[in-house]
Write a protein that holds these residues in place. Sequence first.
Motif, PDB file in Angstrom:
ATOM      1  N   UNK A   1      20.742  11.848 -24.896  1.00  0.00           N
ATOM      2  CA  UNK A   1      20.873  12.916 -25.906  1.00  0.00           C
ATOM      3  C   UNK A   1      21.377  14.207 -25.258  1.00  0.00           C
TER       4      UNK A   1
ATOM      5  N   UNK B   1      24.997  13.959 -24.443  1.00  0.00           N
ATOM      6  CA  UNK B   1      25.767  14.069 -25.683  1.00  0.00           C
ATOM      7  C   UNK B   1      25.794  15.512 -26.182  1.00  0.00           C
ATOM      8  N   UNK B   2      24.682  16.203 -25.992  1.00  0.00           N
ATOM      9  CA  UNK B   2      24.619  17.607 -26.390  1.00  0.00           C
ATOM     10  C   UNK B   2      25.669  18.404 -25.610  1.00  0.00           C
TER      11      UNK B   2
ATOM     12  N   UNK C   1      29.210  17.285 -26.851  1.00  0.00           N
ATOM     13  CA  UNK C   1      29.588  17.861 -28.150  1.00  0.00           C
ATOM     14  C   UNK C   1      29.754  19.376 -28.030  1.00  0.00           C
TER      15      UNK C   1
ATOM     16  N   UNK D   1      24.984  19.458 -36.437  1.00  0.00           N
ATOM     17  CA  UNK D   1      24.959  18.406 -35.415  1.00  0.00           C
ATOM     18  C   UNK D   1      23.774  18.604 -34.475  1.00  0.00           C
ATOM     19  N   UNK D   2      23.558  19.846 -34.029  1.00  0.00           N
ATOM     20  CA  UNK D   2      22.454  20.096 -33.098  1.00  0.00           C
ATOM     21  C   UNK D   2      21.104  19.822 -33.762  1.00  0.00           C
TER      22      UNK D   2
ATOM     23  N   UNK E   1      20.506  16.202 -33.721  1.00  0.00           N
ATOM     24  CA  UNK E   1      20.152  15.741 -32.378  1.00  0.00           C
ATOM     25  C   UNK E   1      18.696  16.080 -32.067  1.00  0.00           C
TER      26      UNK E   1
ATOM     27  N   UNK F   1      15.781  13.515 -31.030  1.00  0.00           N
ATOM     28  CA  UNK F   1      14.921  13.703 -29.851  1.00  0.00           C
ATOM     29  C   UNK F   1      13.456  13.597 -30.251  1.00  0.00           C
TER      30      UNK F   1
ATOM     31  N   UNK G   1      12.542  10.044 -30.737  1.00  0.00           N
ATOM     32  CA  UNK G   1      12.330   9.352 -29.458  1.00  0.00           C
ATOM     33  C   UNK G   1      10.946   9.688 -28.896  1.00  0.00           C
TER      34      UNK G   1
END
Lengths: 451, 617
Positions: free
Chosen positions: A365, A368-369, A372, B17-18, B21, B25, B28
Amino acid sequence: MIFGYGGLGRAEQRRRHIDWFLIGAVAGLLVLGTLAIFSAAVPLPYHAQIIHRHFLGIGLGVIVFLIGMWLPYQIYDEQWKILYAISVALLIGVLISGEMLRGTRGWFKLPFFSFQPSEVARVCMILCLSAFLNRRAHKIKTLGAIVYAIGLVLPVLFLILKEPDLSSTLVLFPAITAVLFCAGAHGLYLGFLLGCGLLSFLLTVAWTFFSIRTDWLESSALIRFFMELSHLNVTLVITCVGIVVFFFVAWWVCARLGIPIPAVYFVALATIILVGLMAGNIMESQIKGYQRSRLVTFLDPAVDPRGAGYNLLQARIAIGSGGVTGKGIFSGTQSQLGFVPERHTDFILAVVGEEMGLLGTLAVLGLYLLLLGRIFNAARVAQDRFGYLVACGIGAMFACYLFINAGMSVGIVPVAGVPLPFVSYGGSNLVMSLWSVGIVESIHSRRYTIA
Amino acid sequence: MRHELSFDRLNQLSAGVYLMMGLLALRFVDLQVIRHSYYAKAAERNRTQTIIQTAPRGRVFDRTGNLLATNRPAFSLVFLPSLTKNQTYLSRLAKDMAPYLKKTDEELLRELQVAFETGSPVRLAENLPPKTMFNLAELRTLYPGVDLVVEARRYYPYGSLASHLIGYLGSIDSKTWLRLRDRGEYRKDSRIGKAGLEKLFERELRGRDGGILLEVDAHGKLQGILQQMDWKPGMDIALTIDSKLQRAAEEALRASHSRTGAVVVLDPQTGAILAMASVPDFDPNLFMIPQDEEVSARLKSLPEFNLAAQGTFPPGSIFKIVVAAAGFNEQKIFSAEKFFCPGYFQLGPRTFLCWDKKGHKLLDFLPGFAHSCDVYFYQFGLKTGADLIEQYERKFHLGMLTMGSNRKEDERFSLPGEKKGLISGPGERARRKAHGGDWYQGDTVNLSIGQGELLVTPIQMASLISTVANGGSIWKPQFVEKVISQDGHDIYQRKPELSGTVNLKPETWDLLHQALIQVVQDGTARSGHVSGIKIGGKTGTAQNPHGEDHAWFVAYAGLPGKPPSLALSVLVEHGGHGATAAVPIAKKIIEVALKPNDRPPEGSLPKEVPPKNGEQE
């Protein structure tokens, strides 16, 4: 325009302007992915071939990446029609003479590897759409811009769906919408576009949902009618006509009563429903058996806990059992003993999660952060509108891959069959993803130069 | 700006998008930290399967070390289900295996499906013959998930020998399982002692099961053994039973007129049960065979009834021992006193017959007892009085459990289901208020020859004759000599236990012994005489209004000049006359026990034999 580093040659300037963070993020993902693929491939009978091809893919990908970085990206803007023609030709070609693999006619068999035209098409479509919108920047707020843009993309989407390759469509559609969004398209029209997409998707989900609820089907005429709409027949045609008539009458009544609602809203709503119905019909007919069953188990896990839901559950067990530090590479029981299916491709995150733990998944992640972030940064610093749009589109595309793939692995997204770029095994996807990053590098390194 | 665009849209897009994400996270963290233990367990369940291996139960020996119950290695076929197997795999497997397992495809498929649905291994067949095993070993390579394991299975080398005492094993019933599962020693497919010793000493006999923890892949294919958990065998039990006597008793009963009866042989000096036979009996090995229809049918009609302790009968003439003890000890009568027997006895309007219609003419006690003259005893009884007779019934512990115990922990050393029988006499009748509670002279006449309401069990009669043999000690009959833990310690060692004493004058004992010996020498049990052995006994024929009479014989025996080492009772249900049906059985047993020459040479070890049982080589 500003010229930096006055005394340096152009090539030297560009090298200095290379975004090493972007390259670092990709390299990090490739390292993690290679480790995971190694581990996942060990118990497979053809593991040597997998590793061999993976490195072939990386090698080819690096070359394509370097070409993408070296080529001035504006060339795609100039030659977008050729790109478009190549994409369509490849997609038609594969439908005629492609290899049948897992129910999809989507592969060209070449001497060393198979090659997937839809992967080329998805990058090309972002480039073409960006070039197209770049030329219509002044008209971007109009309905025409959207309609033409859709008109441009639709044939390619249709060809991809025809294979059928639903997963490429799933990634491409949001990416295209993102390009339009970043291009500054009118919110209403974008809403219209998203409405159509969402409606067609929701309709598919709803049809699937009702099809497993046979008892409801028997008890409710409304639901029976709704199910009738799932394929082309008289009911569907009559309903479409009915919708048009309904909205026309609604507009007419409103106008008579003096309620000031512009006609465009009625037209838009009617079109959303009509297009949504049509697109939903196409989706419904193209959805693959395994995708349908995954959808079914996502909607109702109790239907078949040992069948289709098995994959999703086993992936989740693999990730959850990894804990914080993981079981160690090559030591994940879920992956090594074959409980996680498609573990080197679609479910690679399950391997990472099980063997490298939370540290592994957060590393993916995090990388990818970074990836991006750097792509969106390239969009910001791009010297022209085309570069900006391309970077936005590529960033959105990678984000879609991540959400769908990771979301599927952790059980919050129903559909599957989408790889995780740079981490999953898969040559075409890897090469084309590296090409996209090369293009972004090209945009980044040329941020100060005039084409 | 290089191009006339604001970055609002891009900022919105990247913010979205962030955010996504961040959600990923969190998910997870949720899976890998918060719910880690749940998924870790699920993963462990996926990859491991346990095959339980039944531990050997403790062995059961007789007093000379012969194994009565032991264990044999047996092969079981297990199926390890896995999630990837599908219906076609199962039905193919069922079809291929069914012929070897004597099951139909459908039955086998059903079992496989249960395993598949519950995800736990299942035993498809137990105790496979070698040939079947060989065939299945081949199939095993074709079908991952099918495997053979070795286990210890209960085995009774002598089959039905002492089966009523040893009992049998059976599948645990759901109620018992619910009660025991917390102890963690039982599983749903465990076998548990269902009767006899196997049930009484379940806790000692049962070992701790072992198992193999296997690693399997998604196809159920064996990857390796993760852990081998050794089993712990159960404790051994040594019985007081002498299998030679036991066998002689059972064989003789089986050869008897009605093939139904019981024999109890006691050591009159300690109360040890040397043999306890009840026929018909059963083969406890039957319960270990996978059940087919034939076996199930045989199990349904299982003769579980232990006649020796649960069968109650009128004692008939053997009760004359008690009547004589009462009359002489209380000096109501003298041995030389004579009565006349014309073959019948008239009491008011009623006529009571002697068993010998010809009559015994004029006779005193010794011939009257030896020939079991009923008329003599009618008058003897009337003179003694029913109250006294009843008092002596109680003295000899009739109407009581021979193995009864007040202490809860000793319960396991007594036979379950033992019957008390019935006391008969004026006191008992008044207490029960039977027949209006009144006792009549006619009742006394009947009681004098052991008829009427009186009911006794073979083990009570064995105890009675044992008490007479040793001169008044009522030893509690015991059948467990030792319980030996796996590391060789004696957890339990039998100690003779006195449950009562009958205090009679020495003259009375002498007279009784004299009379009993006379019975065998020239009385009703003449045919039971064995040269060189001192035997005293009494025959009995219990009248049975529903059919043929029951034949009784009680006796004690010993080498001359030594105290008696054997006290036994024989009952042949519907056997007719005691003299003809029961005496030969007793004779065989006595010969086996005390005539060393007649016994086949045997290598059995003389072990833990109490010295008073001096019949060993």
